[in-house]
Design a protein around this motif. Structure first.
Motif, PDB file in Angstrom:
ATOM      1  N   GLN A  18      58.050  -3.093 -69.366  1.00 55.09           N
ATOM      2  CA  GLN A  18      57.817  -4.359 -70.068  1.00 55.09           C
ATOM      3  C   GLN A  18      56.517  -5.029 -69.644  1.00 55.09           C
ATOM      4  OE1 GLN A  18      60.690  -4.135 -68.058  1.00 55.09           O
ATOM      5  NE2 GLN A  18      60.698  -5.879 -66.681  1.00 55.09           N
ATOM      6  N   GLU A  19      55.807  -4.450 -68.684  1.00 56.09           N
ATOM      7  CA  GLU A  19      54.563  -5.046 -68.190  1.00 56.09           C
ATOM      8  C   GLU A  19      53.305  -4.339 -68.697  1.00 56.09           C
ATOM      9  OE1 GLU A  19      55.782  -6.772 -63.874  1.00 56.09           O
ATOM     10  OE2 GLU A  19      55.867  -4.585 -64.108  1.00 56.09           O
ATOM     11  N   PHE A  20      53.462  -3.241 -69.446  1.00 56.65           N
ATOM     12  CA  PHE A  20      52.291  -2.560 -69.997  1.00 56.65           C
ATOM     13  C   PHE A  20      52.587  -2.059 -71.398  1.00 56.65           C
ATOM     14  CE2 PHE A  20      54.600   0.981 -68.108  1.00 56.65           C
ATOM     15  CZ  PHE A  20      54.459   1.991 -69.047  1.00 56.65           C
ATOM     16  N   VAL A  21      51.511  -1.838 -72.133  1.00 58.10           N
ATOM     17  CA  VAL A  21      51.624  -1.235 -73.454  1.00 58.10           C
ATOM     18  C   VAL A  21      50.560  -0.155 -73.544  1.00 58.10           C
ATOM     19  CG1 VAL A  21      50.098  -2.910 -74.592  1.00 58.10           C
ATOM     20  CG2 VAL A  21      51.758  -1.652 -75.949  1.00 58.10           C
ATOM     21  N   GLU A  22      50.927   0.963 -74.131  1.00 58.27           N
ATOM     22  CA  GLU A  22      49.983   2.052 -74.348  1.00 58.27           C
ATOM     23  C   GLU A  22      49.509   2.022 -75.787  1.00 58.27           C
ATOM     24  OE1 GLU A  22      49.869   6.374 -72.689  1.00 58.27           O
ATOM     25  OE2 GLU A  22      51.966   5.736 -72.845  1.00 58.27           O
ATOM     26  N   SER A  23      48.203   2.117 -75.957  1.00 64.09           N
ATOM     27  CA  SER A  23      47.598   2.187 -77.279  1.00 64.09           C
ATOM     28  C   SER A  23      46.705   3.419 -77.337  1.00 64.09           C
ATOM     29  CB  SER A  23      46.761   0.937 -77.557  1.00 64.09           C
ATOM     30  OG  SER A  23      47.582  -0.192 -77.641  1.00 64.09           O
ATOM     31  N   ALA A  24      46.310   3.771 -78.536  1.00 71.48           N
ATOM     32  CA  ALA A  24      45.400   4.900 -78.720  1.00 71.48           C
ATOM     33  C   ALA A  24      44.483   4.581 -79.885  1.00 71.48           C
ATOM     34  CB  ALA A  24      46.179   6.189 -78.987  1.00 71.48           C
ATOM     35  N   GLY A  25      43.244   5.043 -79.768  1.00 68.85           N
ATOM     36  CA  GLY A  25      42.279   4.790 -80.813  1.00 68.85           C
ATOM     37  C   GLY A  25      41.309   5.945 -80.961  1.00 68.85           C
ATOM     38  N   VAL A  26      40.498   5.872 -82.014  1.00 71.91           N
ATOM     39  CA  VAL A  26      39.531   6.929 -82.275  1.00 71.91           C
ATOM     40  C   VAL A  26      38.153   6.349 -82.545  1.00 71.91           C
ATOM     41  CG1 VAL A  26      41.237   8.532 -83.237  1.00 71.91           C
ATOM     42  CG2 VAL A  26      39.978   7.034 -84.779  1.00 71.91           C
ATOM     43  N   ILE A  27      37.176   7.150 -82.205  1.00 72.80           N
ATOM     44  CA  ILE A  27      35.826   6.979 -82.715  1.00 72.80           C
ATOM     45  C   ILE A  27      35.810   7.869 -83.947  1.00 72.80           C
ATOM     46  CG2 ILE A  27      33.375   7.306 -82.270  1.00 72.80           C
ATOM     47  CD1 ILE A  27      34.845   5.168 -80.469  1.00 72.80           C
ATOM     48  N   LEU A  28      35.842   7.248 -85.134  1.00 71.90           N
ATOM     49  CA  LEU A  28      35.998   7.979 -86.393  1.00 71.90           C
ATOM     50  C   LEU A  28      34.631   8.221 -87.021  1.00 71.90           C
ATOM     51  CD1 LEU A  28      37.727   9.234 -88.589  1.00 71.90           C
ATOM     52  CD2 LEU A  28      38.067   6.929 -89.535  1.00 71.90           C
ATOM     53  N   LEU A  29      34.214   9.473 -87.011  1.00 69.87           N
ATOM     54  CA  LEU A  29      32.900   9.877 -87.516  1.00 69.87           C
ATOM     55  C   LEU A  29      33.007  10.480 -88.903  1.00 69.87           C
ATOM     56  CD1 LEU A  29      31.944  11.615 -84.181  1.00 69.87           C
ATOM     57  CD2 LEU A  29      30.905   9.508 -85.038  1.00 69.87           C
ATOM     58  N   ASP A  30      31.907  10.403 -89.668  1.00 72.00           N
ATOM     59  CA  ASP A  30      31.841  11.115 -90.938  1.00 72.00           C
ATOM     60  C   ASP A  30      31.497  12.572 -90.640  1.00 72.00           C
ATOM     61  OD1 ASP A  30      29.116  11.052 -90.316  1.00 72.00           O
ATOM     62  OD2 ASP A  30      28.515  10.226 -92.251  1.00 72.00           O
ATOM     63  N   LYS A  31      31.458  13.421 -91.676  1.00 69.61           N
ATOM     64  CA  LYS A  31      31.235  14.856 -91.436  1.00 69.61           C
ATOM     65  C   LYS A  31      29.863  15.152 -90.834  1.00 69.61           C
ATOM     66  CE  LYS A  31      29.528  16.387 -95.918  1.00 69.61           C
ATOM     67  NZ  LYS A  31      29.698  17.337 -97.000  1.00 69.61           N
ATOM     68  N   SER A  32      28.873  14.286 -91.054  1.00 61.61           N
ATOM     69  CA  SER A  32      27.531  14.499 -90.488  1.00 61.61           C
ATOM     70  C   SER A  32      27.489  14.157 -89.003  1.00 61.61           C
ATOM     71  CB  SER A  32      26.501  13.633 -91.226  1.00 61.61           C
ATOM     72  OG  SER A  32      26.659  12.262 -90.873  1.00 61.61           O
ATOM     73  N   LEU A  33      28.508  13.455 -88.523  1.00 57.17           N
ATOM     74  CA  LEU A  33      28.599  12.961 -87.143  1.00 57.17           C
ATOM     75  C   LEU A  33      27.532  11.914 -86.824  1.00 57.17           C
ATOM     76  CD1 LEU A  33      29.368  16.257 -85.148  1.00 57.17           C
ATOM     77  CD2 LEU A  33      30.946  14.774 -86.410  1.00 57.17           C
ATOM     78  N   ASP A  34      26.876  11.384 -87.855  1.00 58.77           N
ATOM     79  CA  ASP A  34      25.823  10.375 -87.684  1.00 58.77           C
ATOM     80  C   ASP A  34      26.293   8.960 -87.969  1.00 58.77           C
ATOM     81  OD1 ASP A  34      23.876  12.256 -87.010  1.00 58.77           O
ATOM     82  OD2 ASP A  34      23.360  12.607 -89.107  1.00 58.77           O
ATOM     83  N   HIS A  35      27.437   8.833 -88.638  1.00 55.01           N
ATOM     84  CA  HIS A  35      27.960   7.518 -89.001  1.00 55.01           C
ATOM     85  C   HIS A  35      29.374   7.376 -88.444  1.00 55.01           C
ATOM     86  CE1 HIS A  35      24.632   7.823 -91.799  1.00 55.01           C
ATOM     87  NE2 HIS A  35      24.744   6.520 -92.017  1.00 55.01           N
ATOM     88  N   VAL A  36      29.698   6.163 -88.027  1.00 51.56           N
ATOM     89  CA  VAL A  36      31.006   5.885 -87.429  1.00 51.56           C
ATOM     90  C   VAL A  36      31.671   4.739 -88.183  1.00 51.56           C
ATOM     91  CG1 VAL A  36      30.061   4.306 -85.682  1.00 51.56           C
ATOM     92  CG2 VAL A  36      32.226   5.465 -85.243  1.00 51.56           C
ATOM     93  N   CYS A  37      32.984   4.815 -88.293  1.00 50.92           N
ATOM     94  CA  CYS A  37      33.751   3.777 -88.968  1.00 50.92           C
ATOM     95  C   CYS A  37      34.144   2.692 -87.961  1.00 50.92           C
ATOM     96  CB  CYS A  37      35.019   4.372 -89.588  1.00 50.92           C
ATOM     97  SG  CYS A  37      35.972   3.181 -90.552  1.00 50.92           S
ATOM     98  N   ILE A  38      33.731   1.471 -88.263  1.00 46.36           N
ATOM     99  CA  ILE A  38      34.201   0.329 -87.488  1.00 46.36           C
ATOM    100  C   ILE A  38      34.901  -0.614 -88.457  1.00 46.36           C
ATOM    101  CG2 ILE A  38      32.467   0.607 -85.687  1.00 46.36           C
ATOM    102  CD1 ILE A  38      30.965  -1.784 -86.857  1.00 46.36           C
ATOM    103  N   LEU A  39      35.702  -1.499 -87.918  1.00 47.61           N
ATOM    104  CA  LEU A  39      36.526  -2.375 -88.742  1.00 47.61           C
ATOM    105  C   LEU A  39      36.100  -3.822 -88.610  1.00 47.61           C
ATOM    106  CD1 LEU A  39      39.979  -0.862 -87.725  1.00 47.61           C
ATOM    107  CD2 LEU A  39      38.788  -0.511 -89.884  1.00 47.61           C
ATOM    108  N   HIS A  40      35.952  -4.467 -89.736  1.00 49.34           N
ATOM    109  CA  HIS A  40      35.736  -5.906 -89.737  1.00 49.34           C
ATOM    110  C   HIS A  40      37.111  -6.551 -89.856  1.00 49.34           C
ATOM    111  CE1 HIS A  40      33.996  -9.724 -91.749  1.00 49.34           C
ATOM    112  NE2 HIS A  40      34.004  -9.849 -90.435  1.00 49.34           N
ATOM    113  N   HIS A  41      37.545  -7.205 -88.793  1.00 43.94           N
ATOM    114  CA  HIS A  41      38.817  -7.930 -88.809  1.00 43.94           C
ATOM    115  C   HIS A  41      38.532  -9.254 -89.500  1.00 43.94           C
ATOM    116  CE1 HIS A  41      42.194 -10.357 -87.279  1.00 43.94           C
ATOM    117  NE2 HIS A  41      42.842  -9.206 -87.293  1.00 43.94           N
ATOM    118  N   LEU A  42      38.982  -9.376 -90.739  1.00 44.94           N
ATOM    119  CA  LEU A  42      38.580 -10.477 -91.603  1.00 44.94           C
ATOM    120  C   LEU A  42      39.025 -11.843 -91.072  1.00 44.94           C
ATOM    121  CD1 LEU A  42      39.352  -8.681 -94.971  1.00 44.94           C
ATOM    122  CD2 LEU A  42      37.125  -8.959 -93.865  1.00 44.94           C
TER     123      LEU A  42
END
Length: 179
Positions: A18-42
């Protein structure tokens, strides 16, 4: 135990579930590996990386891929990368292998871990993976509170709101550059 031994031992603390939470995330790249998806939290008007809590019984890898899909609308797969890790290789049978970093190929393991203090005796652990968009699947609608945006990697680093996200993305960029 003598005082000198106690003072030289590594620091540790235990947290119950009850004192910790585990999360997981990704660095999400396009197929060229030159662009990454980031999120604008509106609602908060902040820019973040896709991540979220791991469900009971779910692997970290599965949680990272699920959270990316839920938040961005994009299906993705983990990208095998060459990176340095202290984890022994999968086929390691020698129990005398030293606990030290070594460069391994084709890993889909976490490349980074964020420890976020949530207050007194509460901790959030975020395991980070590198992923690439699965172009075989059409994007779906992501969570309404987020607007996904693919940017050139170095622009995305500057756009992210939080220093820990910028540091995480920068580390992923360094790993990708060495492929």
């Amino acid at each position: 135990m003598t005082e000198s031994k106690a003072s030289s031992s590594p620091s540790s603390r235990n947290l119950s579930a009850q004192e910790f939470v585990e999360s997981a995330g990704v660095i999400l790249l396009d197929k060229s590996l030159d662009h990454v998806c980031i999120l604008h939290h509106l609602e908060g008007d902040v820019w973040v990386l896709p991540k979220g809590r791991r469900n009971c019984g779910e692997t970290r890898k599965a949680a990272a891929l699920r959270e990316a899909k839920e938040e961005t609308g994009y299906s993705c797969r983990l990208l095998p990368v060459r990176m340095s890790t202290r984890a022994p290789p999968a086929n390691e049978d020698d129990t005398s292998t030293p606990d030290e970093a070594r460069l391994l190929n084709d890993l889909t393991e976490p490349f980074s871990l964020t420890l976020r203090e949530l207050g007194r005796d509460r901790l959030k652990l975020v395991w980070w993976f590198i992923a690439v968009v699965d172009e075989a699947e059409s994007p779906a609608a992501g969570e309404a509170m987020f607007q996904p945006c693919f940017l050139p990697c170095h622009e995305a680093v500057q756009k992210l709101t939080f220093p820990s996200d910028r540091e995480t993305l920068q580390k992923a960029i360094e790993i990708i550059a060495q492929q």
